[in-house]
Design an enzyme around this catalytic site. Structure first.
Site: not given
Length: 535
Positions: A93, A192-193, A367, A369, A371-372, A435, A454, A456, A467
């Site tokens: 990233r 991600s987020h 989020d 993508d 996954d959260r 993690t 998790e 997060s 996830k």
């Protein structure tokens, strides 16, 4: 055969195709070529400079594009290493402006191809898509041209480059091409987020044939390759494919046929969810006049699934969807589903300072993508640590996929011990891992874990190896549907708060605090951490 255009080191080498007429077929009119800072024209010997290539398009879903003749050759491009291309737990990233540097993305992609076994590249099928953030569409074209040059047989792309991270994992594991091929891996384009936009973040990571993130043995090899790379392969004269149109665009090159297959982003994922959850029971819950629902996509890729899943399949009102149009910059917001950044949802659920209307019974967010996830009840926040524990405690009764029992459960080290107590009470195998979702994947591949999470805001199960935010929302809706199956016509439904309070009464309540330090430079973070260790 290698042809050298000149003795200048700046002139790329061209690997000529076998002597035959090579064709790219399309039935649609030519469109202007989409320009990219990574595109370079190849000048070979005394041949005239090539004219810009048209945008290749498939004319209808399931169609194979057919049209003008062209030459598809492979070019070796000279390059130099960039420092700092070490994949973290979720890939590489950096700021978009970093990825836009000449050869930067190509270096990482070639280093990944070079790190993989030959049979996972030559003749293979790979997925290339992501959360749709800024620079994604350019990246898809670059990776497709490099895949063709490296001998990949076909590339699967979600329409408009959109595929959630969990959907990519599902597609690797479940999707089969017409000739029986399955994907051997995927380049997932996401940070991600993290925020998106021209001056914000971009990311790329590689997932393996099990659908999960590449293990450390592979990411270490990728990083090692990035430090020594001197050249990469690319089919520069391959035209950009119109990824807004569903269909297959076919080419032929030095190693044989090459296809780019653009498909609907949601179909495969929804099909998988229907094998896990009882959609009819969830539909009955959502149809109850006493139940109200709200989902916030935060302008991330979840929006590509939300209407199809919650409205078309489950019967929710379209007005229950917030921010479900995917945008390259996430609408200028921060696509992180927590109490700070999902402000509109938090206010609507009665947890904000300006809340002045009756909140829905259930709210959730995903989020960038997808996954959260974050789960909320009316004026009630469910912590991620409690959420995974409650899903595990109720999974067997509420979710058909788990009807035969759980194989085990797991959490990351920083997550509270709420899941530990559920495992002990239900006599389940329990694991604590570092993690990184790849560590859950190891347990799942060994048949030792069914549900994991998790702190997060990541929750998932062994249906995939990532996830899964929408899965977590469906899990909670399934629990609510089960708890209310004999009460939909009653005076009061069992609420999210009721379920959490009952869980605490049974298993005890666990407290923990999470502190987020954002926009830290990695060097400063290391200094800060070292200071804490020596204090």
């Amino acid at each position: 055969m290698i042809l050298l255009g000149s003795s200048s080191p700046s002139t790329p080498a061209i690997i000529a195709p076998r002597p035959r007429r090579l064709r790219h077929r399309t039935t649609t009119p030519s469109l202007p070529h989409s320009r990219s800072p990574h595109r370079h024209l190849v000048l070979a010997s005394s041949s005239p400079a090539p004219t810009p290539r048209p945008l290749a398009r498939a004319h209808r879903p399931g169609a194979v594009a057919t049209a003008a003749e062209m030459v598809f050759s492979v070019t070796k491009k000279e390059t130099k290493p960039y420092e700092g291309q070490k994949p973290g737990t979720s890939g590489l990233r950096k700021k978009v402006t970093v990825f836009q540097q000449p050869h930067y993305l190509a270096n990482f992609v070639q280093s990944t191809f070079n790190a993989l076994p030959a049979d996972q590249v030559k003749g293979a099928t790979i997925v290339v898509s992501g959360d749709g953030r800024y620079f994604s569409k350019d990246a898809v074209q670059i990776i497709a041209k490099m895949a063709a040059a490296n001998g990949v047989r076909r590339v699967w792309v979600g329409q408009d480059s959109l595929l959630s991270t969990p959907a990519v994992s599902a597609i690797i594991r479940e999707r089969i091409s017409a000739d029986g091929a399955k994907a051997t891996g995927a380049f997932i384009l996401t940070a991600s987020h993290n925020p998106g936009g021209p001056t914000e973040d971009f990311g790329i990571k590689y997932n393996m044939g099990n659908g999960g993130p590449a293990p450390e043995s592979v990411t270490d090899k990728i990083f090692s390759n990035t430090k020594t790379i001197t050249e990469y392969l690319i089919a520069e004269d391959l035209p950009n494919v119109d990824i807004s149109v569903i269909g297959v665009t076919s080419f032929t090159g030095p190693e044989g046929p090459f296809d780019v297959d653009v498909f609907d982003s949601a179909t495969d994922y929804i099909k998988l969810m229907k094998t896990i959850f009882d959609f009819e029971s969830i539909k009955k819950l959502l149809a109850s006049p006493k139940f109200s629902f709200c989902f916030d996509g935060l302008h991330g890729v979840a929006g590509a699934y939300a209407k199809r899943m919650f409205v078309d399949e489950l019967g929710a009102s379209e007005s229950s969807l917030l921010n479900c149009v995917p945008k390259e910059d996430f609408g200028g917001g921060h696509p992180d589903p927590n109490l700070t950044y999902a402000k509109e949802l938090v206010d609507r659920m009665g947890l904000g300072k300006t809340s002045n209307v009756e909140p829905p019974e259930f709210g959730a967010a995903a989020d960038g993508d997808a996954d959260r996830n974050m789960v909320l009840g009316k004026r009630f926040f469910v912590t991620p640590s409690d959420s995974v524990a409650i899903i595990a405690a109720n999974a067997v009764q509420s979710i058909p996929y788990f009807a035969s029992g759980l194989k085990g459960v797991a959490r990351s080290m920083p997550t509270s011990a709420a899941l530990d107590v559920v495992a002990k009470n239900l006599n389940l195998k329990f694991f604590e891992v570092p993690t990184g979702w790849k560590f859950f994947g190891n347990l799942m591949d060994a048949g030792m874990c069914s549900v994991c999470g998790e702190e997060s805001f990541g929750t998932g199960s062994d249906h995939i190896r990532e996830k899964d935010g929408i899965w977590a929302v469906l899990a909670w809706l399934s629990i609510l549907a089960y708890k209310n199956k004999d009460n939909l016509g009653g005076d009061k439904l069992v609420t999210v708060e009721d379920i959490v309070l009952q869980h605490w009464a049974t298993y005890g309540r666990h407290y923990y605090t999470r502190y987020d330090y954002e926009v830290f430079h990695s060097t400063d973070t290391c200094v800060y951490t070292a200071h804490l260790i020596t204090c």
